[in-house]
Design a protein around this motif. Structure first.
Motif, mmCIF file in Angstrom:
data_model
loop_
_atom_site.group_PDB
_atom_site.id
_atom_site.type_symbol
_atom_site.label_atom_id
_atom_site.label_comp_id
_atom_site.label_asym_id
_atom_site.label_seq_id
_atom_site.Cartn_x
_atom_site.Cartn_y
_atom_site.Cartn_z
ATOM 1 N N GLU A 178 0.748 -1.188 -0.101
ATOM 2 C CA GLU A 178 -0.017 -0.061 0.118
ATOM 3 C C GLU A 178 0.816 1.336 -0.078
ATOM 4 O O GLU A 178 1.804 1.433 0.755
ATOM 5 C CB GLU A 178 -0.867 -0.092 1.174
ATOM 6 N N VAL A 179 0.366 2.162 -0.988
ATOM 7 C CA VAL A 179 1.195 3.424 -1.013
ATOM 8 C C VAL A 179 -0.035 4.459 -0.524
ATOM 9 O O VAL A 179 -0.930 4.586 -1.188
ATOM 10 C CB VAL A 179 1.726 3.885 -2.371
ATOM 11 N N THR A 180 0.386 5.536 0.298
ATOM 12 C CA THR A 180 -0.646 6.391 0.733
ATOM 13 C C THR A 180 -0.332 7.801 0.053
ATOM 14 O O THR A 180 1.005 8.271 -0.028
ATOM 15 C CB THR A 180 -0.723 6.730 2.291
ATOM 16 N N ILE A 181 -1.251 8.476 -0.476
ATOM 17 C CA ILE A 181 -1.187 10.042 -0.961
ATOM 18 C C ILE A 181 -1.585 11.103 0.219
ATOM 19 O O ILE A 181 -2.423 10.853 0.730
ATOM 20 C CB ILE A 181 -1.949 10.138 -2.126
ATOM 21 N N TYR A 182 -0.541 11.648 0.516
ATOM 22 C CA TYR A 182 -0.744 13.026 1.241
ATOM 23 C C TYR A 182 -0.874 14.421 0.591
ATOM 24 O O TYR A 182 -0.094 14.608 -0.354
ATOM 25 C CB TYR A 182 0.166 12.898 2.452
ATOM 26 N N PHE A 183 -1.595 15.304 1.181
ATOM 27 C CA PHE A 183 -1.648 16.527 0.543
ATOM 28 C C PHE A 183 -1.455 17.644 1.591
ATOM 29 O O PHE A 183 -1.817 17.670 2.946
ATOM 30 C CB PHE A 183 -3.128 16.901 0.071
ATOM 31 N N ARG A 184 -0.653 18.661 1.196
ATOM 32 C CA ARG A 184 -0.432 19.854 2.008
ATOM 33 C C ARG A 184 -0.691 21.148 1.144
ATOM 34 O O ARG A 184 -0.226 21.656 0.421
ATOM 35 C CB ARG A 184 1.158 19.923 2.142
ATOM 36 N N PRO A 185 -1.778 21.838 2.052
ATOM 37 C CA PRO A 185 -2.280 23.106 1.223
ATOM 38 C C PRO A 185 -1.438 24.298 1.230
ATOM 39 O O PRO A 185 -0.503 24.161 2.144
ATOM 40 C CB PRO A 185 -3.683 23.248 1.961
ATOM 41 N N SER A 186 -1.548 25.013 0.406
ATOM 42 C CA SER A 186 -0.471 26.249 0.279
ATOM 43 C C SER A 186 -0.776 27.071 1.553
ATOM 44 O O SER A 186 -1.521 27.273 1.975
ATOM 45 C CB SER A 186 -0.678 27.133 -0.953
ATOM 46 N N GLY A 187 0.600 27.255 2.263
ATOM 47 C CA GLY A 187 0.467 28.027 3.372
ATOM 48 C C GLY A 187 0.237 27.114 4.513
ATOM 49 O O GLY A 187 0.459 27.896 5.588
ATOM 50 N N SER A 188 0.169 25.763 4.456
ATOM 51 C CA SER A 188 0.335 25.042 5.587
ATOM 52 C C SER A 188 1.362 24.174 5.626
ATOM 53 O O SER A 188 2.173 23.888 4.900
ATOM 54 C CB SER A 188 -1.083 24.014 5.589
ATOM 55 N N SER A 189 1.835 23.711 7.035
ATOM 56 C CA SER A 189 2.953 22.909 7.366
ATOM 57 C C SER A 189 2.428 21.314 7.556
ATOM 58 O O SER A 189 3.241 20.654 7.718
ATOM 59 C CB SER A 189 3.627 23.470 8.351
ATOM 60 N N ALA A 190 1.066 21.174 7.578
ATOM 61 C CA ALA A 190 0.482 19.874 7.865
ATOM 62 C C ALA A 190 0.109 19.390 6.560
ATOM 63 O O ALA A 190 -0.468 19.480 5.661
ATOM 64 C CB ALA A 190 -0.767 19.974 8.785
ATOM 65 N N TRP A 191 0.335 18.037 6.534
ATOM 66 C CA TRP A 191 0.210 16.898 5.555
ATOM 67 C C TRP A 191 -0.897 16.067 5.963
ATOM 68 O O TRP A 191 -0.974 15.452 7.060
ATOM 69 C CB TRP A 191 1.243 15.808 4.942
ATOM 70 N N LYS A 192 -2.166 16.085 5.014
ATOM 71 C CA LYS A 192 -3.222 15.215 5.502
ATOM 72 C C LYS A 192 -3.319 14.076 4.416
ATOM 73 O O LYS A 192 -3.282 14.208 2.985
ATOM 74 C CB LYS A 192 -4.507 16.300 5.351
ATOM 75 N N TRP A 193 -3.821 13.056 4.961
ATOM 76 C CA TRP A 193 -4.137 11.945 4.093
ATOM 77 C C TRP A 193 -5.169 12.225 3.176
ATOM 78 O O TRP A 193 -6.136 13.028 3.458
ATOM 79 C CB TRP A 193 -4.746 10.879 4.831
ATOM 80 N N VAL A 194 -5.152 11.480 1.771
ATOM 81 C CA VAL A 194 -6.032 11.717 0.933
ATOM 82 C C VAL A 194 -6.520 10.560 0.427
ATOM 83 O O VAL A 194 -7.937 10.233 0.210
ATOM 84 C CB VAL A 194 -5.300 12.380 -0.427
ATOM 85 N N THR A 195 -5.808 9.653 0.061
ATOM 86 C CA THR A 195 -6.257 8.288 -0.421
ATOM 87 C C THR A 195 -4.873 7.398 -0.548
ATOM 88 O O THR A 195 -4.023 7.760 -0.087
ATOM 89 C CB THR A 195 -6.874 8.537 -1.882
ATOM 90 N N SER A 196 -5.290 6.089 -0.982
ATOM 91 C CA SER A 196 -4.164 5.093 -1.017
ATOM 92 C C SER A 196 -4.453 4.404 -2.093
ATOM 93 O O SER A 196 -5.681 4.146 -2.605
ATOM 94 C CB SER A 196 -3.967 4.200 0.337
ATOM 95 N N ALA A 197 -3.500 3.410 -2.469
ATOM 96 C CA ALA A 197 -3.621 2.465 -3.687
ATOM 97 C C ALA A 197 -2.646 1.344 -3.406
ATOM 98 O O ALA A 197 -1.467 1.592 -2.456
ATOM 99 C CB ALA A 197 -3.298 3.070 -4.964
ATOM 100 N N ASP A 198 -2.811 0.311 -4.054
ATOM 101 C CA ASP A 198 -1.815 -0.752 -3.870
ATOM 102 C C ASP A 198 -1.008 -1.014 -5.238
ATOM 103 O O ASP A 198 -1.427 -0.543 -6.216
ATOM 104 C CB ASP A 198 -2.520 -2.174 -3.699
ATOM 105 N N THR A 199 0.225 -1.401 -5.060
ATOM 106 C CA THR A 199 1.193 -1.502 -6.337
ATOM 107 C C THR A 199 0.756 -2.727 -6.926
ATOM 108 O O THR A 199 0.490 -3.878 -6.503
ATOM 109 C CB THR A 199 2.638 -1.613 -5.669
ATOM 110 N N ASP A 200 1.007 -2.667 -8.505
ATOM 111 C CA ASP A 200 0.792 -3.924 -9.037
ATOM 112 C C ASP A 200 2.081 -4.669 -9.195
ATOM 113 O O ASP A 200 2.972 -4.550 -8.454
ATOM 114 C CB ASP A 200 0.177 -3.580 -10.525
ATOM 115 N N TRP A 201 2.017 -5.532 -10.230
ATOM 116 C CA TRP A 201 3.209 -6.546 -10.337
ATOM 117 C C TRP A 201 4.457 -5.827 -10.874
ATOM 118 O O TRP A 201 5.785 -6.280 -10.666
ATOM 119 C CB TRP A 201 3.058 -7.730 -11.396
ATOM 120 N N ARG A 202 4.258 -4.810 -11.508
ATOM 121 C CA ARG A 202 5.399 -3.686 -11.733
ATOM 122 C C ARG A 202 5.703 -2.670 -10.521
ATOM 123 O O ARG A 202 6.482 -2.005 -10.839
ATOM 124 C CB ARG A 202 5.231 -3.039 -12.896
ATOM 125 N N GLY A 203 5.125 -2.812 -9.440
ATOM 126 C CA GLY A 203 5.331 -1.799 -8.679
ATOM 127 C C GLY A 203 4.891 -0.503 -8.764
ATOM 128 O O GLY A 203 4.947 0.494 -7.880
#
Length: 242
Positions: A178-203
């Motif tokens: 599982e790889v997780t995507i995080y987002f940091r809005p302009s002007g912020s120092s905090a990263w927030k969870w957005v979504t996640s996905a699994d890697t396929d056979w090629r990574g």
């Protein structure tokens, strides 16, 4: 690995480790021997490293002390030692050796044999354990992208990238993680969870999320028991208001 001088360290029958030293006896008392400590216990060995171990033995009336270290198993290898040292101070005998990744993982036995000037022998034994800690493989997240780079609010942002691990000095694809995507809005120092996905056979992984504000996205792999964690470079997305 430094070779050990005869009389200080030698392999005993069965592959156990034998350390010995001699000195003149002190006052005439009954011969005795006791293993005070094995430090550290358990002996934790990290991949590619040596772990130094000190065994302290207390005696009375001993002119010579031998210490044998052997696995409690039918499967084991003889032990080499780096920078062996034996220190004698009164009734205290301090033996120092080291363990590495080639040594048996599991229960070991320390056996101390003390001899007086007449050859009389006294013995004490103590159990300790050795744990092998294998290093985690390095990982990396490559080709991470958040597209398009400019978009209207509420539309889809698409994420792609690839997870690889350093296996036998080669970067290889890692599947099913599982790889997780995080987002940091302009002007912020905090990263927030957005979504996640699994890697396929090629990574490779793919994910998507609605655009809300301008800011940076990045992918994070949190690692496993065998794989280290990693974080991708960030990618900026400009979001237009309607």
């Amino acid at each position: 690995m430094k070779r050990i001088a005869i009389g200080l360290l030698s392999a005993a029958v069965g592959g156990s480790l034998l350390l010995s030293a001699g000195t003149a006896s002190a006052e005439r008392t009954a011969l005795s021997v006791r293993i005070d400590s094995v430090d550290p216990n358990p002996v934790v060995v990290k991949s590619g490293e040596d772990t130094r171990v000190t065994i302290e033995v207390r005696t009375t009336e001993a002119t010579r002390v031998e210490l044998r270290l052997k696995p409690v198993s039918d499967r084991f290898r003889a032990l080499d030692a780096a920078e062996p040292k034996i220190i004698h101070d009164g009734d205290l005998w301090r033996f120092t050796t080291s363990f590495d990744e080639n040594d048996f993982e599991g229960r070991w036995l320390a056996v101390a044999d003390a001899y007086d000037k007449d050859g009389k022998k006294a013995t004490d034994t103590v159990n300790f354990s050795v744990k092998q800690e294998q290093g985690k493989a390095d990982t990396r997240l490559t080709r991470f992208s958040a597209d398009p780079g400019a978009i209207r609010k509420g539309r889809w942002v698409y994420f792609t990238g690839r997870l690889q691990a350093d296996i036998d000095d080669r970067w290889k694809s890692v599947r099913g993680e599982e790889v997780t995507i995080y987002f940091r809005p302009s002007g912020s120092s905090a990263w927030k969870w957005v979504t996640s996905a699994d890697t396929d056979w090629r990574g490779r992984f793919k994910a998507q999320a609605r655009a809300s504000r301008s800011g940076q996205y990045r992918a994070v792999f949190e690692g496993t028991d065998d794989l280290g964690d990693s974080t991708s470079q960030s990618d900026w997305v400009q979001v237009w208001r309607r």
